[in-house]
Motif scaffolding. Sequence first.
Motif, PDB file in Angstrom:
ATOM      1  N   LYS A   1       8.161 -31.919 -23.805  1.00 59.68           N
ATOM      2  CA  LYS A   1       7.953 -33.219 -23.152  1.00 59.68           C
ATOM      3  C   LYS A   1       8.581 -33.292 -21.758  1.00 59.68           C
ATOM      4  CE  LYS A   1       7.223 -35.948 -27.331  1.00 59.68           C
ATOM      5  NZ  LYS A   1       7.109 -34.865 -28.267  1.00 59.68           N
ATOM      6  N   ALA A   2       9.011 -32.140 -21.223  1.00 61.21           N
ATOM      7  CA  ALA A   2       9.508 -32.119 -19.846  1.00 61.21           C
ATOM      8  C   ALA A   2       8.328 -32.450 -18.937  1.00 61.21           C
ATOM      9  CB  ALA A   2      10.074 -30.750 -19.509  1.00 61.21           C
ATOM     10  N   PRO A   3       8.459 -33.456 -18.069  1.00 60.23           N
ATOM     11  CA  PRO A   3       7.326 -33.877 -17.229  1.00 60.23           C
ATOM     12  C   PRO A   3       6.678 -32.733 -16.456  1.00 60.23           C
ATOM     13  CG  PRO A   3       9.124 -35.446 -17.040  1.00 60.23           C
ATOM     14  CD  PRO A   3       9.643 -34.293 -17.851  1.00 60.23           C
ATOM     15  N   PHE A   4       7.498 -31.804 -15.922  1.00 64.30           N
ATOM     16  CA  PHE A   4       6.983 -30.666 -15.172  1.00 64.30           C
ATOM     17  C   PHE A   4       6.036 -29.827 -16.018  1.00 64.30           C
ATOM     18  CE2 PHE A   4       7.857 -26.054 -14.672  1.00 64.30           C
ATOM     19  CZ  PHE A   4       7.146 -25.834 -13.502  1.00 64.30           C
ATOM     20  N   LEU A   5       6.421 -29.580 -17.285  1.00 63.96           N
ATOM     21  CA  LEU A   5       5.608 -28.732 -18.159  1.00 63.96           C
ATOM     22  C   LEU A   5       4.389 -29.473 -18.695  1.00 63.96           C
ATOM     23  CD1 LEU A   5       8.491 -26.912 -20.039  1.00 63.96           C
ATOM     24  CD2 LEU A   5       7.002 -25.971 -18.266  1.00 63.96           C
ATOM     25  N   VAL A   6       4.526 -30.752 -18.968  1.00 63.33           N
ATOM     26  CA  VAL A   6       3.374 -31.549 -19.416  1.00 63.33           C
ATOM     27  C   VAL A   6       2.324 -31.606 -18.310  1.00 63.33           C
ATOM     28  CG1 VAL A   6       2.614 -33.850 -20.108  1.00 63.33           C
ATOM     29  CG2 VAL A   6       4.736 -32.904 -21.051  1.00 63.33           C
ATOM     30  N   GLU A   7       2.775 -31.821 -17.065  1.00 61.20           N
ATOM     31  CA  GLU A   7       1.848 -31.871 -15.931  1.00 61.20           C
ATOM     32  C   GLU A   7       1.171 -30.520 -15.720  1.00 61.20           C
ATOM     33  OE1 GLU A   7       0.290 -31.102 -12.144  1.00 61.20           O
ATOM     34  OE2 GLU A   7       2.257 -30.261 -12.691  1.00 61.20           O
ATOM     35  N   LYS A   8       1.952 -29.448 -15.858  1.00 53.30           N
ATOM     36  CA  LYS A   8       1.387 -28.102 -15.682  1.00 53.30           C
ATOM     37  C   LYS A   8       0.342 -27.813 -16.757  1.00 53.30           C
ATOM     38  CE  LYS A   8       2.672 -23.249 -15.147  1.00 53.30           C
ATOM     39  NZ  LYS A   8       3.755 -22.253 -15.121  1.00 53.30           N
ATOM     40  N   PHE A   9       0.612 -28.231 -17.993  1.00 54.56           N
ATOM     41  CA  PHE A   9      -0.347 -28.035 -19.081  1.00 54.56           C
ATOM     42  C   PHE A   9      -1.649 -28.770 -18.784  1.00 54.56           C
ATOM     43  CE2 PHE A   9      -2.148 -30.054 -22.929  1.00 54.56           C
ATOM     44  CZ  PHE A   9      -2.698 -28.936 -23.514  1.00 54.56           C
TER      45      PHE A   9
ATOM     46  N   ARG B   1      -2.825 -29.702 -15.919  1.00 53.16           N
ATOM     47  CA  ARG B   1      -3.491 -29.124 -14.746  1.00 53.16           C
ATOM     48  C   ARG B   1      -4.178 -27.810 -15.097  1.00 53.16           C
ATOM     49  NH1 ARG B   1      -0.634 -25.894 -11.560  1.00 53.16           N
ATOM     50  NH2 ARG B   1       1.287 -26.970 -12.123  1.00 53.16           N
ATOM     51  N   LEU B   2      -3.505 -26.934 -15.852  1.00 55.16           N
ATOM     52  CA  LEU B   2      -4.061 -25.616 -16.173  1.00 55.16           C
ATOM     53  C   LEU B   2      -5.061 -25.645 -17.325  1.00 55.16           C
ATOM     54  CD1 LEU B   2      -1.140 -23.012 -16.064  1.00 55.16           C
ATOM     55  CD2 LEU B   2      -2.990 -23.298 -14.450  1.00 55.16           C
ATOM     56  N   CYS B   3      -4.751 -26.406 -18.362  1.00 52.63           N
ATOM     57  CA  CYS B   3      -5.518 -26.322 -19.607  1.00 52.63           C
ATOM     58  C   CYS B   3      -6.455 -27.508 -19.848  1.00 52.63           C
ATOM     59  CB  CYS B   3      -4.560 -26.198 -20.789  1.00 52.63           C
ATOM     60  SG  CYS B   3      -3.489 -24.750 -20.701  1.00 52.63           S
ATOM     61  N   LEU B   4      -6.283 -28.578 -19.106  1.00 51.67           N
ATOM     62  CA  LEU B   4      -7.132 -29.769 -19.270  1.00 51.67           C
ATOM     63  C   LEU B   4      -7.181 -30.226 -20.729  1.00 51.67           C
ATOM     64  CD1 LEU B   4     -10.109 -28.798 -16.908  1.00 51.67           C
ATOM     65  CD2 LEU B   4      -8.019 -30.052 -16.338  1.00 51.67           C
ATOM     66  N   GLY B   5      -6.023 -30.147 -21.399  1.00 46.85           N
ATOM     67  CA  GLY B   5      -5.927 -30.600 -22.786  1.00 46.85           C
ATOM     68  C   GLY B   5      -6.225 -29.543 -23.839  1.00 46.85           C
ATOM     69  N   ASN B   6      -6.658 -28.355 -23.430  1.00 44.79           N
ATOM     70  CA  ASN B   6      -7.007 -27.276 -24.366  1.00 44.79           C
ATOM     71  C   ASN B   6      -5.725 -26.579 -24.840  1.00 44.79           C
ATOM     72  OD1 ASN B   6      -8.097 -25.137 -25.752  1.00 44.79           O
ATOM     73  ND2 ASN B   6      -9.299 -24.348 -24.050  1.00 44.79           N
ATOM     74  N   THR B   7      -5.413 -26.680 -26.122  1.00 43.71           N
ATOM     75  CA  THR B   7      -4.170 -26.094 -26.648  1.00 43.71           C
ATOM     76  C   THR B   7      -4.329 -24.655 -27.148  1.00 43.71           C
ATOM     77  OG1 THR B   7      -4.617 -27.095 -28.814  1.00 43.71           O
ATOM     78  CG2 THR B   7      -3.160 -28.316 -27.312  1.00 43.71           C
ATOM     79  N   TYR B   8      -5.528 -24.108 -27.158  1.00 37.67           N
ATOM     80  CA  TYR B   8      -5.759 -22.715 -27.595  1.00 37.67           C
ATOM     81  C   TYR B   8      -5.093 -22.440 -28.949  1.00 37.67           C
ATOM     82  CZ  TYR B   8      -7.545 -21.856 -22.914  1.00 37.67           C
ATOM     83  OH  TYR B   8      -8.286 -21.899 -21.767  1.00 37.67           O
ATOM     84  N   THR B   9      -5.191 -23.415 -29.837  1.00 34.82           N
ATOM     85  CA  THR B   9      -4.451 -23.389 -31.101  1.00 34.82           C
ATOM     86  C   THR B   9      -4.708 -22.134 -31.922  1.00 34.82           C
ATOM     87  OG1 THR B   9      -4.422 -25.799 -31.169  1.00 34.82           O
ATOM     88  CG2 THR B   9      -4.056 -24.658 -33.251  1.00 34.82           C
ATOM     89  N   THR B  10      -5.977 -21.814 -32.165  1.00 32.26           N
ATOM     90  CA  THR B  10      -6.297 -20.682 -33.045  1.00 32.26           C
ATOM     91  C   THR B  10      -5.858 -19.363 -32.422  1.00 32.26           C
ATOM     92  OG1 THR B  10      -8.163 -21.943 -33.917  1.00 32.26           O
ATOM     93  CG2 THR B  10      -8.159 -19.572 -34.341  1.00 32.26           C
ATOM     94  N   THR B  11      -6.043 -19.222 -31.117  1.00 35.09           N
ATOM     95  CA  THR B  11      -5.642 -17.989 -30.438  1.00 35.09           C
ATOM     96  C   THR B  11      -4.129 -17.798 -30.496  1.00 35.09           C
ATOM     97  OG1 THR B  11      -7.532 -18.188 -28.941  1.00 35.09           O
ATOM     98  CG2 THR B  11      -5.752 -16.712 -28.259  1.00 35.09           C
ATOM     99  N   ILE B  12      -3.379 -18.867 -30.276  1.00 35.29           N
ATOM    100  CA  ILE B  12      -1.908 -18.753 -30.310  1.00 35.29           C
ATOM    101  C   ILE B  12      -1.432 -18.378 -31.711  1.00 35.29           C
ATOM    102  CG2 ILE B  12       0.245 -20.059 -30.091  1.00 35.29           C
ATOM    103  CD1 ILE B  12      -1.069 -21.544 -27.715  1.00 35.29           C
ATOM    104  N   HIS B  13      -2.048 -18.934 -32.747  1.00 31.87           N
ATOM    105  CA  HIS B  13      -1.696 -18.531 -34.116  1.00 31.87           C
ATOM    106  C   HIS B  13      -2.004 -17.044 -34.329  1.00 31.87           C
ATOM    107  CE1 HIS B  13      -0.391 -22.060 -36.441  1.00 31.87           C
ATOM    108  NE2 HIS B  13      -1.156 -22.773 -35.631  1.00 31.87           N
ATOM    109  N   ALA B  14      -3.127 -16.574 -33.787  1.00 33.40           N
ATOM    110  CA  ALA B  14      -3.497 -15.157 -33.939  1.00 33.40           C
ATOM    111  C   ALA B  14      -2.529 -14.251 -33.180  1.00 33.40           C
ATOM    112  CB  ALA B  14      -4.931 -14.932 -33.469  1.00 33.40           C
ATOM    113  N   ILE B  15      -2.072 -14.686 -32.004  1.00 32.14           N
ATOM    114  CA  ILE B  15      -1.066 -13.916 -31.249  1.00 32.14           C
ATOM    115  C   ILE B  15       0.208 -13.800 -32.075  1.00 32.14           C
ATOM    116  CG2 ILE B  15       0.472 -13.942 -29.236  1.00 32.14           C
ATOM    117  CD1 ILE B  15      -1.824 -15.463 -27.759  1.00 32.14           C
ATOM    118  N   ASN B  16       0.637 -14.920 -32.635  1.00 23.77           N
ATOM    119  CA  ASN B  16       1.858 -14.940 -33.440  1.00 23.77           C
ATOM    120  C   ASN B  16       1.742 -13.974 -34.616  1.00 23.77           C
ATOM    121  OD1 ASN B  16       4.462 -16.162 -34.215  1.00 23.77           O
ATOM    122  ND2 ASN B  16       3.293 -16.963 -35.938  1.00 23.77           N
ATOM    123  N   SER B  17       0.610 -14.015 -35.288  1.00 25.01           N
ATOM    124  CA  SER B  17       0.386 -13.138 -36.441  1.00 25.01           C
ATOM    125  C   SER B  17       0.364 -11.669 -36.016  1.00 25.01           C
ATOM    126  CB  SER B  17      -0.930 -13.518 -37.112  1.00 25.01           C
ATOM    127  OG  SER B  17      -1.129 -12.770 -38.280  1.00 25.01           O
TER     128      SER B  17
END
Length: 201
Positions: free
Chosen positions: A156-164, A166-182
Motif C-alpha cells: 500500500k506504499a503510494p509509490f508502488l501502488v502508482e507504479k502498479f 501505471r505498468l499493469c493497468l490493474g493486471n495482477t498476473y495472478t496465475t503466472t506468479i503462482h506458476a513462478i512460485n511453484s
Amino acid sequence: KFHMEGANMEMAFGSLDLFFGGLDGIIGPPQMVHGNLRTAMEFDHCQADDSHKNFTASNGLTSTSAAEWELVVAPNFDKSYPERRVFRTPTGEETQPDKCRRAKSLKQMEELMAEKNERLEELGHGKLITEEVIAGRLYTGPMYEKYNVALRKASKAPFLVEKFERLCLGNTYTTTIHAINSCVIKLSKLTQAVKVWRGFK
C-alpha cells in the motif's frame, strides 16, 4: 533500490497474517480460463489492458507483455525481439552478442525440463510442468518488473501502488506468479543451499 527509483520510503515487516496468507492472500488464487492454466496465463499477457502497451524495465529493455509471451511460448526465429539498449543499437547491431537473449522453442525448453524432472524424480520430488517452465522463463526477462510490482502493491506504499497502476493497468498476473512460485520451489530442491547477503542500506 527504491531510493534510486525516486521513492522516499522505509522498509517494514509484514504481519504473521500476511505471511501465512501466502500468495493467495496478496493476489488471490490461480485462475483457470476454459479449465486451463496456460490459457489463463496467455490471457494475462495477450488480452489484458496492458498486454500491448510498451513498458521499460529497470534493466533498460522496452517490450510488451504480448511480445514477451510470444518470445517464450511461440517464438518467430525470423523476428528480432526487444533487447537492452546497451547490447543492441537502434539499427539492430549487437554490441555484446554474448549477452543478448536468444529465442528458444518451447520444445527445447521442455527437453531441458525433462532433464530436471529426471533428477527431481530420482530425489522423490514433484516434477515441473510446462506452465511452470513458461512462467519461470518469462520472469527472467523484463516481465519481472510487472510481476514484482503486482506483489509489492500489497504494501500500500503510494509509490508502488502508482507504479502498479501505471505498468499493469490493474493486471495482477495472478496465475503466472503462482506458476513462478511453484517453479522456484520445485527447482530449489536441486539447488545447493549457500549463504547469501542482502543489503538494506
